[in-house]
Design a protein around this motif. Structure first.
Motif, PDB file in Angstrom:
ATOM      1  N   PRO A  16       0.827  -1.214   0.000  1.00 28.35           N
ATOM      2  CA  PRO A  16       0.000   0.000   0.000  1.00 28.35           C
ATOM      3  C   PRO A  16       0.861   1.263   0.000  1.00 28.35           C
ATOM      4  O   PRO A  16       1.900   1.324   0.660  1.00 28.35           O
ATOM      5  CB  PRO A  16      -0.783  -0.131   1.310  1.00 28.35           C
ATOM      6  CG  PRO A  16      -0.842  -1.595   1.576  1.00 28.35           C
ATOM      7  CD  PRO A  16       0.476  -2.133   1.099  1.00 28.35           C
ATOM      8  N   GLY A  17       0.422   2.264  -0.756  1.00 26.66           N
ATOM      9  CA  GLY A  17       1.128   3.539  -0.805  1.00 26.66           C
ATOM     10  C   GLY A  17       2.177   3.635  -1.894  1.00 26.66           C
ATOM     11  O   GLY A  17       2.769   4.699  -2.093  1.00 26.66           O
ATOM     12  N   ALA A  18       2.417   2.547  -2.619  1.00 34.23           N
ATOM     13  CA  ALA A  18       3.471   2.543  -3.635  1.00 34.23           C
ATOM     14  C   ALA A  18       3.235   3.616  -4.697  1.00 34.23           C
ATOM     15  O   ALA A  18       4.156   4.358  -5.062  1.00 34.23           O
ATOM     16  CB  ALA A  18       3.552   1.167  -4.290  1.00 34.23           C
ATOM     17  N   TYR A  19       2.008   3.705  -5.180  1.00 34.81           N
ATOM     18  CA  TYR A  19       1.730   4.667  -6.247  1.00 34.81           C
ATOM     19  C   TYR A  19       1.787   6.101  -5.743  1.00 34.81           C
ATOM     20  O   TYR A  19       2.107   7.027  -6.506  1.00 34.81           O
ATOM     21  CB  TYR A  19       0.376   4.367  -6.882  1.00 34.81           C
ATOM     22  CG  TYR A  19       0.362   3.057  -7.636  1.00 34.81           C
ATOM     23  CD1 TYR A  19       1.088   2.911  -8.820  1.00 34.81           C
ATOM     24  CD2 TYR A  19      -0.340   1.954  -7.156  1.00 34.81           C
ATOM     25  CE1 TYR A  19       1.093   1.711  -9.515  1.00 34.81           C
ATOM     26  CE2 TYR A  19      -0.336   0.743  -7.843  1.00 34.81           C
ATOM     27  CZ  TYR A  19       0.389   0.626  -9.013  1.00 34.81           C
ATOM     28  OH  TYR A  19       0.411  -0.575  -9.689  1.00 34.81           O
ATOM     29  N   ASP A  20       1.496   6.312  -4.469  1.00 38.18           N
ATOM     30  CA  ASP A  20       1.588   7.668  -3.903  1.00 38.18           C
ATOM     31  C   ASP A  20       3.037   8.156  -3.941  1.00 38.18           C
ATOM     32  O   ASP A  20       3.315   9.310  -4.293  1.00 38.18           O
ATOM     33  CB  ASP A  20       1.078   7.686  -2.464  1.00 38.18           C
ATOM     34  CG  ASP A  20      -0.414   7.418  -2.378  1.00 38.18           C
ATOM     35  OD1 ASP A  20      -1.113   7.684  -3.382  1.00 38.18           O
ATOM     36  OD2 ASP A  20      -0.877   6.949  -1.335  1.00 38.18           O
ATOM     37  N   TYR A  21       3.971   7.262  -3.560  1.00 44.20           N
ATOM     38  CA  TYR A  21       5.382   7.638  -3.574  1.00 44.20           C
ATOM     39  C   TYR A  21       5.894   7.787  -5.005  1.00 44.20           C
ATOM     40  O   TYR A  21       6.684   8.688  -5.307  1.00 44.20           O
ATOM     41  CB  TYR A  21       6.221   6.584  -2.847  1.00 44.20           C
ATOM     42  CG  TYR A  21       6.157   6.675  -1.343  1.00 44.20           C
ATOM     43  CD1 TYR A  21       6.931   7.604  -0.649  1.00 44.20           C
ATOM     44  CD2 TYR A  21       5.340   5.823  -0.602  1.00 44.20           C
ATOM     45  CE1 TYR A  21       6.892   7.683   0.737  1.00 44.20           C
ATOM     46  CE2 TYR A  21       5.283   5.900   0.780  1.00 44.20           C
ATOM     47  CZ  TYR A  21       6.067   6.819   1.450  1.00 44.20           C
ATOM     48  OH  TYR A  21       6.013   6.907   2.811  1.00 44.20           O
ATOM     49  N   ALA A  22       5.472   6.900  -5.894  1.00 45.71           N
ATOM     50  CA  ALA A  22       5.958   6.934  -7.276  1.00 45.71           C
ATOM     51  C   ALA A  22       5.384   8.116  -8.054  1.00 45.71           C
ATOM     52  O   ALA A  22       5.969   8.537  -9.058  1.00 45.71           O
ATOM     53  CB  ALA A  22       5.613   5.632  -7.979  1.00 45.71           C
ATOM     54  N   ALA A  23       4.248   8.657  -7.603  1.00 51.37           N
ATOM     55  CA  ALA A  23       3.597   9.756  -8.340  1.00 51.37           C
ATOM     56  C   ALA A  23       4.466  11.002  -8.379  1.00 51.37           C
ATOM     57  O   ALA A  23       4.450  11.752  -9.367  1.00 51.37           O
ATOM     58  CB  ALA A  23       2.251  10.076  -7.702  1.00 51.37           C
ATOM     59  N   ILE A  24       5.245  11.233  -7.316  1.00 49.62           N
ATOM     60  CA  ILE A  24       6.054  12.461  -7.261  1.00 49.62           C
ATOM     61  C   ILE A  24       7.100  12.480  -8.372  1.00 49.62           C
ATOM     62  O   ILE A  24       7.142  13.421  -9.179  1.00 49.62           O
ATOM     63  CB  ILE A  24       6.706  12.611  -5.872  1.00 49.62           C
ATOM     64  CG1 ILE A  24       5.615  12.766  -4.810  1.00 49.62           C
ATOM     65  CG2 ILE A  24       7.644  13.826  -5.853  1.00 49.62           C
ATOM     66  CD1 ILE A  24       6.144  12.760  -3.391  1.00 49.62           C
TER      67      ILE A  24
END
Length: 222
Positions: free
Chosen positions: A5-13
């Motif tokens: 969970p949260g992988a895409y949030d970090y990768a979005a930056i």
């Protein structure tokens, strides 16, 4: 590929930075895209099956990485307990798994610093304790604790569980964002002589056997 969970949030930056750089400075866009790919790879969450032949009461590793701490300490009840700490590099899988089957008794977040996770001082870092009751104990159930310790780069410990949850051995209980450390304070029945790992050994969460159950070993000998 399953991701924590949260992988895409970090990768979005870095992904957004790549789009901006594509117009302003294209070479930088490639760097940002590579960083976004690395972030997704970091959050990979492979399926794991407990190693065959290990007794149900044997303790498995809670984290991928390198054993950095092995010591005996006294708990609040005056019992000798064995602690095994595993340091995770940025290239390791950072999803953590419970070493023994049990029910979650408590989840406690403790604020603190962000010193290097491989140092002894790291035990004063931000950390997350997950206390469980070991339901594989030969006699009465015994308590044990798994602790996620944040490091210099790792700033967040993420738990997937709450009090009352029943977990199978090797089941996921959380992850840490970027390099860090996970400690297992084994149930009282495990002693230093039961350990199958040494400092410097590599481990895989849910696969590597940390310690054999002394009662099971005695039973096998009989």
């Amino acid at each position: 590929m399953r991701l924590a969970p949260g992988a895409y949030d970090y990768a979005a930056i870095p992904a957004v930075l790549a789009l901006v750089a594509l117009v302003a400075f294209p070479p930088a866009s490639l760097v940002a895209l590579a960083l976004a790919g690395f972030v997704l790879l970091f959050f990979r969450d492979p399926e794991r099956v407990p190693v065959e032949g290990a007794a149900r009461s044997a303790a498995l590793a809670a984290a991928d990485g390198t054993v950095s701490v092995i010591r005996t300490e006294e708990d609040d009840d005056g019992r000798e307990r064995v602690r095994v700490g595993v340091f995770m590099n940025v290239t390791d899988v950072h999803v953590n798994r419970v070493p023994l089957p049990g029910t979650v008794a408590d989840v406690e977040h403790v604020p603190g610093g962000h010193l290097p996770a491989f140092s002894k001082e790291a035990e004063r870092n931000e950390r997350l304790h997950v206390d469980l009751v070991d339901e594989s104990a030969p006699a009465d159930s015994e308590p044990y604790r798994v602790t996620q310790i944040a490091g210099t780069v790792a700033r967040r410990c993420h738990s997937y569980v709450q009090s009352g949850d029943a977990l199978a051995r090797g089941e996921r209980f959380g992850h840490i964002a970027f390099s860090s450390r996970v400690d297992v304070l084994l149930p009282p029945r495990f002693g230093p002589e039961d350990l199958l790992v040494e400092e410097g050994d590599g481990t895989r969460a849910g696969r590597t056997v940390l310690a054999t159950d002394p009662a099971a070993r005695v039973s096998d000998d009989d």
